[in-house]
Design a protein around this motif. Structure first.
Motif, PDB file in Angstrom:
ATOM      1  N   GLN A 104     -11.981  18.791 -31.158  1.00 36.42           N
ATOM      2  CA  GLN A 104     -10.717  18.060 -31.285  1.00 36.42           C
ATOM      3  C   GLN A 104     -10.867  16.612 -30.826  1.00 36.42           C
ATOM      4  O   GLN A 104     -10.312  15.690 -31.434  1.00 36.42           O
ATOM      5  CB  GLN A 104      -9.635  18.766 -30.445  1.00 36.42           C
ATOM      6  N   THR A 111      -7.598  18.339 -15.180  1.00 38.69           N
ATOM      7  CA  THR A 111      -6.745  18.257 -16.357  1.00 38.69           C
ATOM      8  C   THR A 111      -5.561  19.183 -16.150  1.00 38.69           C
ATOM      9  O   THR A 111      -5.473  19.895 -15.141  1.00 38.69           O
ATOM     10  CB  THR A 111      -7.491  18.716 -17.618  1.00 38.69           C
ATOM     11  N   ALA A 143      -7.242  12.252 -19.942  1.00 42.23           N
ATOM     12  CA  ALA A 143      -6.245  12.078 -20.997  1.00 42.23           C
ATOM     13  C   ALA A 143      -6.731  12.672 -22.319  1.00 42.23           C
ATOM     14  O   ALA A 143      -5.960  13.305 -23.056  1.00 42.23           O
ATOM     15  CB  ALA A 143      -5.918  10.592 -21.177  1.00 42.23           C
ATOM     16  N   MET A 144      -8.019  12.504 -22.602  1.00 41.59           N
ATOM     17  CA  MET A 144      -8.594  13.067 -23.827  1.00 41.59           C
ATOM     18  C   MET A 144      -8.500  14.596 -23.813  1.00 41.59           C
ATOM     19  O   MET A 144      -8.099  15.219 -24.806  1.00 41.59           O
ATOM     20  CB  MET A 144     -10.040  12.624 -23.983  1.00 41.59           C
ATOM     21  N   ASP A 196      -6.448  16.485 -21.921  1.00 39.10           N
ATOM     22  CA  ASP A 196      -5.048  16.929 -21.908  1.00 39.10           C
ATOM     23  C   ASP A 196      -4.447  16.886 -23.310  1.00 39.10           C
ATOM     24  O   ASP A 196      -3.740  17.818 -23.730  1.00 39.10           O
ATOM     25  CB  ASP A 196      -4.228  16.042 -20.965  1.00 39.10           C
ATOM     26  N   GLU A 197      -4.739  15.811 -24.043  1.00 43.87           N
ATOM     27  CA  GLU A 197      -4.232  15.705 -25.419  1.00 43.87           C
ATOM     28  C   GLU A 197      -4.850  16.777 -26.310  1.00 43.87           C
ATOM     29  O   GLU A 197      -4.173  17.346 -27.180  1.00 43.87           O
ATOM     30  CB  GLU A 197      -4.530  14.309 -25.972  1.00 43.87           C
ATOM     31  N   ALA A 198      -6.126  17.062 -26.087  1.00 44.04           N
ATOM     32  CA  ALA A 198      -6.804  18.067 -26.908  1.00 44.04           C
ATOM     33  C   ALA A 198      -6.281  19.475 -26.614  1.00 44.04           C
ATOM     34  O   ALA A 198      -6.177  20.299 -27.530  1.00 44.04           O
ATOM     35  CB  ALA A 198      -8.312  18.000 -26.669  1.00 44.04           C
ATOM     36  N   VAL A 224      -3.214  20.280 -25.756  1.00 44.21           N
ATOM     37  CA  VAL A 224      -1.946  20.376 -26.491  1.00 44.21           C
ATOM     38  C   VAL A 224      -2.214  20.560 -27.985  1.00 44.21           C
ATOM     39  O   VAL A 224      -1.593  21.408 -28.643  1.00 44.21           O
ATOM     40  CB  VAL A 224      -1.086  19.111 -26.261  1.00 44.21           C
ATOM     41  N   ALA A 225      -3.163  19.800 -28.512  1.00 45.09           N
ATOM     42  CA  ALA A 225      -3.443  19.831 -29.952  1.00 45.09           C
ATOM     43  C   ALA A 225      -3.949  21.193 -30.409  1.00 45.09           C
ATOM     44  O   ALA A 225      -3.488  21.721 -31.431  1.00 45.09           O
ATOM     45  CB  ALA A 225      -4.451  18.740 -30.312  1.00 45.09           C
TER      46      ALA A 225
END
Length: 265
Positions: free
Chosen positions: A69, A113, A235-236, A238-240, A242-243
């Motif tokens: 991701q 994370t 941040a990378m 955490d965003e991944a 969620v994705a």
């Protein structure tokens, strides 16, 4: 010649001493194209070494999904549990994906994370055990095995103050001791215990009960540990997280190992 040798030795010493700090200092501005993942390799079904000598498990597959991701290359490094945080800090790898609970004590050493799963602890006992419940009274004077340096060992000491809590370097070692009658009970993640009890090695024992979930002991879940100051990689990740929860990749990995949602509430 001797002067040159002394200068080289001094330079090497400075490099060794400054290595971890330099690795940490460079994290903030780094462009991540490859992430080295540290894991234990001795905690099935979350992470373990297969017959081919390769590391696999839920942690590993989730890490691979997250790296895909984030569009970075993943490599994996195994480490003993009791040295895994120092190895991260010293730059041996960039992230720990090894079923590590997010706790205040660990958060003083690493950057976490958000959680990527959250399952409760439990107690297992021999099949012929007279124990019918897990209370401070019923386990007073009993021996409880747990892996050292884990929230499960801490929970055993907190929930059962009059028991003898014995800690082991790995989960495999406490399993051997209960199989051979050297402890009265063991505690770990309910998924780890259930997976073991389904195997031939776990034929000795049965699940007694799930333990209360207290956030002050277990934390808000299990997260990925990074070096302090590595906010960009956090941040990378955490965003991944969620994705892959939203695009179905998380469920694909989860369904390979479990028949319920391990992410929790």
């Amino acid at each position: 010649m001797r002067l040159i040798q002394r200068l080289l030795v001094a330079a090497a010493a400075i490099a060794v001493l400054s290595g971890p700090a330099s690795a940490q200092d460079s994290d903030a501005d780094k462009t991540w194209t490859e992430v080295r993942i540290g894991t234990e390799g001795a905690y099935p079904p979350f992470n373990f070494i297969n017959a081919a000598g390769e590391v696999e498990g839920f942690d590993v597959d989730i890490a691979k999904a997250l790296c895909a991701q984030m569009k970075v290359t993943c490599t994996f490094v195994t480490s003993d549990w009791d040295g895994i945080i120092p190895a991260l800090q010293n730059g041996r790898f960039d992230a720990i994906v090894a079923s590590m609970s997010i706790t205040p004590e660990r958060s003083e050493q690493v950057l976490f994370t958000n959680k990527y799963y959250n399952t409760p602890g439990a107690i297992a006992v021999p099949k012929d055990s007279e124990l019918t419940e897990a209370t401070p009274q019923s386990l007073a004077g009993k021996t409880i095995g747990a892996q050292g340096g884990t929230t499960h060992a801490q929970a055993a000491e907190a929930y059962f103050p009059d028991a003898d809590v014995r800690v082991y370097p790995t989960a495999e070692e406490y399993k051997l001791d209960i199989e051979n009658g050297r402890v009265d009970a063991v505690t770990d993640d309910i998924v780890v215990l259930t997976d073991w009890l389904k195997s031939d090695a776990g034929a000795c024992c049965k699940l007694l009960t799930q333990l209360p979930v207290k956030e002050e002991i277990y934390g808000p879940g299990l997260g990925i540990a990074l070096r302090k100051g590595n906010d960009k990689l956090k941040a990378m990740f955490d965003e991944a997280i969620v994705a892959i929860r939203e695009n179905g990749e998380y469920k694909k990995v989860q369904d390979k190992y479990f028949d319920f949602d391990v992410y929790g509430e």
